[in-house]
Design a protein around this motif. Structure first.
Motif, PDB file in Angstrom:
ATOM      1  N   MET A  24       0.827  -1.207   0.000  1.00  0.00           N
ATOM      2  CA  MET A  24       0.000   0.000   0.000  1.00  0.00           C
ATOM      3  C   MET A  24       0.864   1.260   0.000  1.00  0.00           C
ATOM      4  SD  MET A  24      -3.250  -0.861   2.473  1.00  0.00           S
ATOM      5  CE  MET A  24      -2.256  -1.169   3.912  1.00  0.00           C
ATOM      6  N   PHE A  25       1.929   1.244   0.771  1.00  0.00           N
ATOM      7  CA  PHE A  25       2.831   2.392   0.853  1.00  0.00           C
ATOM      8  C   PHE A  25       3.405   2.725  -0.530  1.00  0.00           C
ATOM      9  CE2 PHE A  25       7.051   4.233   1.712  1.00  0.00           C
ATOM     10  CZ  PHE A  25       6.689   5.306   2.512  1.00  0.00           C
ATOM     11  N   ILE A  26       3.882   1.717  -1.240  1.00  0.00           N
ATOM     12  CA  ILE A  26       4.475   1.941  -2.558  1.00  0.00           C
ATOM     13  C   ILE A  26       3.421   2.344  -3.578  1.00  0.00           C
ATOM     14  CG2 ILE A  26       5.650   0.785  -4.470  1.00  0.00           C
ATOM     15  CD1 ILE A  26       7.099  -0.909  -2.280  1.00  0.00           C
ATOM     16  N   VAL A  27       2.332   1.582  -3.651  1.00  0.00           N
ATOM     17  CA  VAL A  27       1.286   1.859  -4.636  1.00  0.00           C
ATOM     18  C   VAL A  27       0.699   3.241  -4.435  1.00  0.00           C
ATOM     19  CG1 VAL A  27      -1.020   1.176  -5.427  1.00  0.00           C
ATOM     20  CG2 VAL A  27       0.735  -0.559  -5.061  1.00  0.00           C
ATOM     21  N   LEU A  28       0.396   3.597  -3.194  1.00  0.00           N
ATOM     22  CA  LEU A  28      -0.222   4.900  -2.949  1.00  0.00           C
ATOM     23  C   LEU A  28       0.709   6.058  -3.276  1.00  0.00           C
ATOM     24  CD1 LEU A  28      -2.347   4.173   0.222  1.00  0.00           C
ATOM     25  CD2 LEU A  28      -3.115   4.498  -2.128  1.00  0.00           C
ATOM     26  N   HIS A  29       2.001   5.879  -3.127  1.00  0.00           N
ATOM     27  CA  HIS A  29       2.924   6.941  -3.531  1.00  0.00           C
ATOM     28  C   HIS A  29       2.839   7.203  -5.039  1.00  0.00           C
ATOM     29  CE1 HIS A  29       4.789   7.071   0.413  1.00  0.00           C
ATOM     30  NE2 HIS A  29       5.414   8.147  -0.002  1.00  0.00           N
TER      31      HIS A  29
END
Length: 135
Positions: free
Chosen positions: A62-67
């Motif tokens: 989620m951290f990577i995708v949302l960035h």
């Protein structure tokens, strides 16, 4: 594999895990399903049931995708200012596909990290776990 954690290359183990391969030998597959971890490596016999990735892979995913998604939304909004439905049509499916693709790769890398660092029974200790307790 009977190597000690001090002899294990963390970058190599994480890269192998990222590719879905056994962190020990690099040949066998980690997963028997989408993100279901094999009990042992089919190639070298390394016990993989020790892994404890738990909630870390979804959080990192989620951290990577949302960035990327938030950056894309802001860039498209600034450049073109499209209607809200256009943004939703672009970014909802893209974020779902990217998350589904990325999750097993991140989980594999975390398993590789745990093996290289000798965490959760990968050091040769059982940490109080047995194969019967895990299943």
């Amino acid at each position: 594999m009977t190597s000690s954690p001090a002899d294990r290359n963390m970058k190599k183990a994480m890269l192998r895990g990222l590719l879905g391969k056994c962190p020990g030998c690099g040949n066998g597959k980690i997963f028997s399903g989408y993100i279901k971890v094999n009990h042992t490596c089919p190639s070298c016999g390394l016990e993989l049931f020790h892994q404890r990735a738990d909630d870390a892979p979804p959080y990192f995913t989620m951290f990577i995708v949302l960035h990327f998604v938030v950056s894309g939304i802001l860039t498209v909004e600034k450049a073109f200012s499209p209607a809200m439905w256009v943004q939703l049509v672009i970014w909802l499916p893209l974020s779902c596909l990217f998350a589904v693709w990325l999750l097993p790769h991140i989980k594999g890398a975390l398993i590789g990290l745990q093996w290289a660092r000798g965490m959760h029974g990968f050091s040769g200790d059982t940490d109080g776990y047995s194969a019967q307790q895990i299943d």
